[in-house]
Scaffold this motif. Structure first.
Motif, PDB file in Angstrom:
ATOM      1  N   ARG A 433      -4.336  -4.637   5.517  1.00  0.00           N
ATOM      2  CA  ARG A 433      -3.045  -3.974   5.718  1.00  0.00           C
ATOM      3  C   ARG A 433      -2.331  -4.470   6.968  1.00  0.00           C
ATOM      4  O   ARG A 433      -1.100  -4.381   7.068  1.00  0.00           O
ATOM      5  CB  ARG A 433      -3.251  -2.456   5.794  1.00  0.00           C
ATOM      6  N   ALA A 441       0.819   3.288   4.414  1.00  0.00           N
ATOM      7  CA  ALA A 441       0.305   3.448   3.055  1.00  0.00           C
ATOM      8  C   ALA A 441       0.542   4.852   2.548  1.00  0.00           C
ATOM      9  O   ALA A 441       0.736   5.795   3.320  1.00  0.00           O
ATOM     10  CB  ALA A 441      -1.193   3.124   3.011  1.00  0.00           C
ATOM     11  N   PHE A 718       1.688  -0.571   1.100  1.00  0.00           N
ATOM     12  CA  PHE A 718       0.349  -0.379   0.545  1.00  0.00           C
ATOM     13  C   PHE A 718       0.341   0.975  -0.157  1.00  0.00           C
ATOM     14  O   PHE A 718       0.515   2.011   0.489  1.00  0.00           O
ATOM     15  CB  PHE A 718      -0.703  -0.412   1.654  1.00  0.00           C
ATOM     16  N   HIS A 758      -0.301  -3.966  -2.939  1.00  0.00           N
ATOM     17  CA  HIS A 758      -0.486  -4.570  -1.616  1.00  0.00           C
ATOM     18  C   HIS A 758       0.615  -5.601  -1.425  1.00  0.00           C
ATOM     19  O   HIS A 758       0.550  -6.706  -1.948  1.00  0.00           O
ATOM     20  CB  HIS A 758      -1.861  -5.221  -1.517  1.00  0.00           C
TER      21      HIS A 758
END
Length: 798
Positions: A433, A441, A718, A758
């Motif tokens: 990440r 996220a 994410f 992602h």
């Protein structure tokens, strides 16, 4: 399609090798000269260049999207007017290096037993998939030009158009330089030693050594139906007979067999004017034959019989072809599919060959071995730029599109954490990440879908693999177990505990009258939200001005004071009471319950280890009145912690469970807008300070009804989407960029499975873990399973 002869033969004629009878392995490599930019001269005045292109999600999208991809791919194929080759290379992956990247080494810090179990889980996933194989895709273009400069000009023009065409499909096209092209050949000739490749073009020019010595093996021995290198035994096969129609999944099926192989699709376009003239000529010939046939029959007084069936079919075929070329934007090509299969033993090679032929037979494709042409077939299959076997047949654009080279996207970043496996390819999902433009996220999943298990797995990986800090805001005390097992601090805030956090804490030694660091401004913004929560109503402009005035006076007095001290809520309350406005007393009255009343847990100096590497704030027992304020206080404390970590160069992972409470979505609608704004501002600001925020909630449909939540979702690169119900697929596609067809992987799926986004890559993932290990027991939140195993529930932390 046997109607094309004459000038067409020249187009599909095989290339002549550089050496008719090579005396060494080096002479077999069909390269005459190389340039640093990757343009190679294969034979006199024939130049080639290789491009690597990225895979896209094809098999996972809807039929409508697949149709659009096919249309775009047809456009791409039609745009290439020179001979080209598409290569899908199942190359060897260095498994020792791969394991070194994905497994966590021991650190002798008391948690190696957890690392061992974690590594066992990853190892099981490696064994279950085809992790020993890494797939690459190449486009090789060959052109005839007088010299290198003209070839370079052509490729520069070609790249600009092709990059746009591949981008329209969703892929990326990048040219390979000389070192990268030679690495591809090295990976075949020196399979197993991929990591030892080294090539410096400038050093090569100075030394005038033969670069082929560094990439080729010691021997290649050819037999009629296979060949041996010093490392492997290989066999070249090709498609001899094609069916009338071929499914677009055929190439994926033969390249997804978990073996080392090289699959090449050689394509030579036929100039459209030549195609049109030939078709017209053939059609006129058929018409003349039919007319001649009828004259003969009429002469014999046979007026009733029709033309022969053969001529009727030939005429109908030609008419269909002419219509396709003229009206349906179909071009004509010569195309051929060749494969090189690679194995350790002849028995294994025979088994692989049988498997490939069985797949071909299923689709009525006759796949045969290149008899006495193994050398020529190898040179053809490698992305060098030559074609030395004549296995071509005529195809229209739509037939070429059926040889679709795309399958599914993958996520593999050597510095990342393991998030399970790709449900389509079975490869590991290893994501980092920190490499995303915005590493924030969101994790969605209905109760029991495995969202807390997913987040705990990430936390464990972060703690065991990195030196980053982890902070969790936990409304249900689900994360106390993992924090305690990792030596973290569990802060259970409630009216009856002695755990205190001072919401007004600042590093008072950093204060100055000009507020150059913005500490007072940030604290003022935070206090606006806290006061609004305390008053349970919207603040007007007079309220905001009073709060800002008091906060500035409180900290500026400290900045001017010789004796520095950290204020508490009662200091702020006293300042409010001294203000002349009636609104100030309204604010003070709203705060009274939390300053001198029964809910005064935030009117004390902090007495907890808030600098621990793993902190969990439990707020389950705060009650309705305190919960919203507690969320704001903790977020403010977290913001300050992230800022301090940023100065140390350390990342901070923040997890907010049940974040819909703070955002005011669903049944919690009507909550303070400041809480949502404060969370959103945290979402934006901490990225620059190395912060990675993760929002955990249940129903994505509730989030899509909140503007702040939608904005946060759109700015989160994410996203883990586990089992969901009643998803607004169109809105989700618009906001998060997840196609509607992908949602089939979250509807009715098992716990621990879903979709992972992602950056621009979206894959269906499987993060399930087998039971009966300490990590599963540590992560499990199923009360019934815990009771059977005799594990205490989270009530032990109340």
């Amino acid at each position: 399609m046997g109607i094309f002869t004459d000038r067409f033969i020249q187009l599909k004629k095989a290339d002549k090798p550089l050496f008719a009878a090579p005396k060494s392995v080096q002479q077999q490599i069909e390269i005459l000269r190389i340039a640093k930019d990757g343009i190679f001269e294969n034979t006199k005045n024939r130049y080639s260049r290789v491009y690597r292109f990225a895979d896209i999600n094809y098999v996972t999208v809807s039929e409508g999207d697949q149709y659009e991809i096919l249309k775009q791919y047809c456009k791409l194929v039609n745009a290439i007017d020179v001979a080209f080759k598409i290569t899908i290379y199942n190359k060897n992956r260095n498994m020792s290096q791969f394991r070194q990247n994905v497994l966590i080494p021991d650190k002798d810090d008391g948690y190696d037993h957890l690392r061992d179990v974690y590594n066992d889980i990853v190892e099981e996933r490696i064994v279950a998939g085809k992790q020993g194989i890494e797939q690459e895709r190449f486009l090789t273009v060959t052109v005839e030009r007088k010299d290198y400069e003209q070839a370079k000009a052509f490729f520069n023009t070609f790249e600009g158009g092709m990059q746009q065409e591949f981008h329209a499909i969703g892929s990326k096209l990048e040219p390979l330089d000389a070192a990268e092209r030679l690495r591809v050949l090295y990976n075949f000739y020196r399979i197993g030693d991929e990591e030892t490749f080294s090539f410096d073009f400038d050093a090569y020019v100075k030394s005038k050594t033969d670069y082929k010595n560094d990439i080729c093996g010691s021997m290649i021995k050819y037999s009629p139906n296979d060949f041996e290198t010093d490392r492997k035994i290989c066999r070249a096969v090709f498609i001899r007979r094609y069916p009338t129609s071929l499914p677009d999944t055929f190439i994926n099926e033969i390249t997804n067999v978990p073996v080392h192989s090289i699959t090449s699709i050689d394509i030579v376009p036929v100039p459209k004017d030549l195609t049109t003239r030939t078709l017209q000529k053939k059609y006129l010939g058929v018409e003349s034959d039919i007319l001649r046939q009828q004259r003969v029959r009429n002469k014999n007084n046979d007026f009733a019989s029709d033309i022969s069936y053969g001529k009727k079919v030939e005429k109908k075929t030609l008419e269909a072809l002419m219509d396709d070329v003229r009206e349906n934007d179909q071009n004509l090509f010569f195309a051929g599919v060749n494969m090189v299969l690679i194995a350790d033993t002849r028995e294994e090679l025979n088994s692989i060959t049988e498997t490939i032929q069985t797949i071909g037979n299923k689709y009525l494709c006759n796949m045969e071995v290149h008899h006495l042409q193994q050398r020529e077939a190898l040179n053809t299959a490698l992305p060098v730029g030559v074609r030395q076997v004549e296995t071509m047949r005529t195809m229209l654009t739509r037939d070429i599109a059926a040889l679709m080279p795309f399958n599914v996207q993958e996520i593999y970043e050597p510095t990342g954490l393991c998030y399970g496996t790709n449900r389509i390819s079975k490869n590991l999902c290893v994501a980092d990440r920190k490499k995303l433009t915005n590493g924030n996220a969101m994790v969605f999943g209905v109760p029991g879908s495995g969202k807390s298990f997913f987040c705990k797995s990430e936390m464990l990986g972060v703690y065991l693999q990195t030196g980053d800090d982890i902070i969790v805001i936990d409304p249900t005390l689900e994360y106390f177990d993992i924090a305690q097992n990792l030596g973290g601090v569990c802060i259970n805030l409630s009216n009856y505990t002695q755990n205190y956090i001072n919401p007004l804490w600042l590093d008072v030694n950093e204060l100055d009258l000009a507020d150059s660091k913005g500490l007072i401004r940030d604290k003022g913004e935070f206090m606006l939200g806290l006061c609004e929560q305390a008053m349970s109503e919207m603040l007007n402009s007079r309220h905001k001005s009073i709060i800002d005035r008091c906060i500035r006076k409180l900290y500026l007095d400290i900045a001017m004071s010789k004796e520095k001290y950290v204020p508490v809520m009662s200091d702020f309350y006293d300042l409010l009471m001294k203000q002349p406005e009636e609104e100030a007393r309204d604010i003070a009255l709203g705060l009274e319950l939390f300053v001198s009343g029964s809910l005064n847990i935030f009117n004390h100096q902090t007495n907890l280890d808030v600098d621990n590497r793993f902190i969990v704030y439990g707020i389950r027992d705060l009650g309705k009145e305190l919960s919203a304020i507690a969320m704001l206080v903790m977020l403010e404390n977290v913001r300050a912690r992230i800022a301090r970590n940023a100065e140390k160069g350390r990342a901070t992972w923040l997890y907010i469970d049940e974040c819909h409470v703070l955002l005011g979505t669903g049944e919690h609608s009507g909550r303070s807008e400041y809480s949502g704004k404060f969370l959103y501002s945290l979402w934006k600001k901490v990225r620059k300070q190395g912060g990675l925020c993760t929002a955990i909630t249940q129903n994505i449909s509730d989030m899509l009804q909140n503007y702040t939540a939608v904005t946060m979702l759109a700015n989160s690169e994410f996203i883990a989407l586990l089992k969901q119900a009643n998803v607004d697929s169109q809105e989700l596609s618009r906001v998060a960029g997840i196609p509607e067809a992908q949602l089939k992987y979250v509807n009715g799926c098992n716990s621990g499975m879903g979709i992972l986004k992602h950056g621009e890559v979206i894959i269906p993932f499987d993060a399930r873990v087998k039971k009966n290990n300490i990590i599963y027991d540590l992560f499990n939140t199923n009360l019934h399973e815990k009771n059977k195993q005799g594990i205490k529930t989270d009530d032990q932390y109340s």
